[in-house]
Enzyme design. Sequence first.
Site, PDB file in Angstrom:
ATOM      1  CD1 TRP A  37      -2.696   1.728   0.425  1.00  0.00           C
ATOM      2  CD2 TRP A  37      -1.322   2.546   1.989  1.00  0.00           C
ATOM      3  NE1 TRP A  37      -3.038   3.045   0.656  1.00  0.00           N
ATOM      4  CE2 TRP A  37      -2.223   3.564   1.607  1.00  0.00           C
ATOM      5  CE3 TRP A  37      -0.352   2.841   2.957  1.00  0.00           C
ATOM      6  CZ2 TRP A  37      -2.184   4.862   2.153  1.00  0.00           C
ATOM      7  CZ3 TRP A  37      -0.314   4.116   3.504  1.00  0.00           C
ATOM      8  CH2 TRP A  37      -1.229   5.110   3.107  1.00  0.00           C
ATOM      9  CD  GLU A  56      -4.615  -1.609   1.864  1.00  0.00           C
ATOM     10  OE1 GLU A  56      -3.461  -1.916   2.245  1.00  0.00           O
ATOM     11  OE2 GLU A  56      -5.497  -1.199   2.649  1.00  0.00           O
ATOM     12  CE  LYS A 112      -6.623   5.767   2.806  1.00  0.00           C
ATOM     13  NZ  LYS A 112      -5.608   5.956   3.850  1.00  0.00           N
ATOM     14  CG  ASP A 120      -8.712  -1.088   4.279  1.00  0.00           C
ATOM     15  OD1 ASP A 120      -9.799  -0.757   4.780  1.00  0.00           O
ATOM     16  OD2 ASP A 120      -7.623  -0.957   4.870  1.00  0.00           O
ATOM     17  CG  HIS A 147      -8.876   1.732   1.767  1.00  0.00           C
ATOM     18  ND1 HIS A 147      -7.592   1.374   1.425  1.00  0.00           N
ATOM     19  CD2 HIS A 147      -8.799   2.208   3.022  1.00  0.00           C
ATOM     20  CE1 HIS A 147      -6.781   1.596   2.442  1.00  0.00           C
ATOM     21  NE2 HIS A 147      -7.488   2.091   3.427  1.00  0.00           N
ATOM     22  CG  HIS A 168      -6.009  -4.546   4.878  1.00  0.00           C
ATOM     23  ND1 HIS A 168      -5.149  -3.488   4.741  1.00  0.00           N
ATOM     24  CD2 HIS A 168      -5.236  -5.655   4.977  1.00  0.00           C
ATOM     25  CE1 HIS A 168      -3.902  -3.947   4.751  1.00  0.00           C
ATOM     26  NE2 HIS A 168      -3.930  -5.253   4.876  1.00  0.00           N
ATOM     27  CG  ASP A 172     -10.595   6.390  10.990  1.00  0.00           C
ATOM     28  OD1 ASP A 172      -9.427   6.464  10.588  1.00  0.00           O
ATOM     29  OD2 ASP A 172     -11.008   5.486  11.729  1.00  0.00           O
ATOM     30  CG  ASP A 201      -7.548   2.701   9.135  1.00  0.00           C
ATOM     31  OD1 ASP A 201      -7.470   1.570   8.650  1.00  0.00           O
ATOM     32  OD2 ASP A 201      -7.142   3.725   8.562  1.00  0.00           O
ATOM     33  CG  ASP A 240      -5.501  -1.599   8.004  1.00  0.00           C
ATOM     34  OD1 ASP A 240      -4.953  -1.105   9.007  1.00  0.00           O
ATOM     35  OD2 ASP A 240      -5.361  -1.111   6.852  1.00  0.00           O
TER      36      ASP A 240
HETATM   37  C1  RNT Z   1      -3.794   2.643   4.622  1.00  0.00           C
HETATM   38  C2  RNT Z   1      -3.919   1.190   4.335  1.00  0.00           C
HETATM   39  C3  RNT Z   1      -2.814   0.336   4.864  1.00  0.00           C
HETATM   40  C4  RNT Z   1      -2.366   0.755   6.244  1.00  0.00           C
HETATM   41  C5  RNT Z   1      -1.317  -0.129   6.830  1.00  0.00           C
HETATM   42  C6  RNT Z   1      -0.709   0.464   8.058  1.00  0.00           C
HETATM   43  O1  RNT Z   1      -4.880   3.350   4.279  1.00  0.00           O
HETATM   44  O2  RNT Z   1      -5.144   0.720   4.791  1.00  0.00           O
HETATM   45  O3  RNT Z   1      -3.190  -0.988   4.804  1.00  0.00           O
HETATM   46  O4  RNT Z   1      -3.441   0.834   7.110  1.00  0.00           O
HETATM   47  O5  RNT Z   1      -0.371  -0.420   5.879  1.00  0.00           O
HETATM   48 ZN    ZN Z   2      -5.505  -1.410   4.731  1.00  0.00          ZN
END
Ligand code: RNT
Ligand code: ZN
Length: 429
Positions: A189, A230, A232, A263, A266, A290, A298, A300, A330
Site C-alpha cells: 500500500w 491495496e 484506496k 480494505d 477504502h 483488510h 476515517d 480504520d 486493519d
Molecule cells: C492505509 C492502508 C494500509 C495501512 C497499513 C498500516 O490506508 O489501509 O493498509 O493501514 O499499511
Molecule cells: Zn488497509
Amino acid sequence: MAVSESQLQQSYELARERFAALGVDTEAAITRLATIPISLHCWQGDDVGGFESPSGDIGGGLAVTGNYPGKATTPDELRSDLDQTYALLPGKHRLNLHAIYGEFGGLTPERNEIGPEHFQGWIDWARERQVGLDFNPTFFAHPNAGDGLTLSHPDAGIRQYWIDHGIACRHIGAALGQALGSTCVTNVWIPDGHKDSPASRKAPRERLIESLDAMFAQPLDPSENLDAVECKLFGIGSESFVVGSHEFYLGYAATRQKVLCLDAGHFHPTEVISEKISAVMNYVPELLLHVSRGVRWDSDHVVTLTDELVAIAQELVRGEYLARTHIGLDFFDASINRIAAWTIGARNVIRALLIALLEPTQQLVEAELAGDLTKRLAMMEEQKSLPWGVVWDYYCLQSDVPVGDIWLEEVRNYEQSTLFSRPGNPTSV
Ligand code: RNT
Ligand code: ZN
C-alpha cells in the site's frame, strides 16, 4: 459474569438441534471455523509506531487518535501484548508485520537495506507459537515519502529507493514464509496522491505501473511469498487524487495475477466490499481482506459486528472463496486499551464467519432459483435471530478461551500488571 459450563452445554444441545432442523451441522461449522486464520495487524499495538529510531511522524495521510496509556514501545512488549490477545481468541491466527517493526539494534538502516536478519526475533517468536507471518513494506513515515509520493514520484531516484524497499520486503516475506513453512502475503500500500486536483493523472499512474513491474520482476516461490496490492479512495492530504485507485489496482492485479487487497474502509461510504468479492474473484487469483470499519473520514475504526461484516463473511462462505482469501485486520484506535481493540475486532470477524457458516445457504438458493423471493427474504430475516451466540460461546469454551465478556477481566489484569507499569505510564515509577 462467568457462564456455567453445564448450562452452556445444555443450551448448546438445544441450539445444535435447532440448526440441525434447518439442515445445518453446527459441529461441522465449528470444525471449519477453527481452520480459518485471521492475520492480526501488529500496528494496532503501538499506534503504527514501529521500531525505527528515532520514530518520526506517521505520515502517509494516516492518523491515529487517542493516548490510552500502556502502548508497546519495544518488540518484546508488542509480542507480549500479542500473546495476551491470542489467548483470548478461539482458533489459531497469524500476525501481519510492517517493515518498520524490524529489530534494528539501535541503528536505522535505510529501508532499501533491510533484510530477514532484522526479523529473526519475530521468526523465533512465531515459530515457537506456530503462528504464520504476513508482511508489508512501509512506504510512509520517511523523509523520502515527505511529499506524499513514493513509487509514482516524478524523481527517478526516489522511485528507485522505494522500488528497492519493495524488493527487500519481498525477500523478507519469502524468508518468513520459508522459515515458518507458511506462505507470507506481502501487501503493497502506498500513500501516493494529491491534496488538490492534479494536472496529470495519467503520468503518475504510468510511473506506478513501471515501478510495480520493476518491484515484482523477480518471481518468488508462491509457497513462500505472495504479492498483494491495496487500493484506496482518498486519505488525509490525498483528497483529490489517489494514484492507486480501485480501478488501477484491479486492472493491475488482474493482468499480473497478483493478490488483490480490499480494505473495507477504502471506498465511497455507500460502497461495500462484500458486494465486490464475487466480481473481482473472476479476475484475480486470490484476495486479501483488510477488515476495517470506515467512519466519516476515517477508514480504520475497530471492527464491530455490523451487517457489512456479516455480509463479507457470507460472501466468502457462499462463494466458497475461503481457500483463495487471506483475512487480515486493519484498524488503529489509541483511545481504548489496544489489546481490547484487537480482541474486539478479531472476535467479531470470527463471530461473523461463524454466522456465515451456520447459514442454511442451500435453502436460500433454492428459494431464489424457484423465484420465491418472499421465502428468501423471510428466511434471511428469521436467520438473524437463530441461536448462533450459543454456538459461539460453546466454540470459545471448547477452544479454552474466555466465554463472553470475561475476557475483559483478563485484559484489565494485564493492564494493571503490565501495561500501566511500563515507563511513562500512570502507575510506573
Ligand atoms: C492505509 C492502508 C494500509 C495501512 C497499513 C498500516 O490506508 O489501509 O493498509 O493501514 O499499511
Ligand atoms: Zn488497509
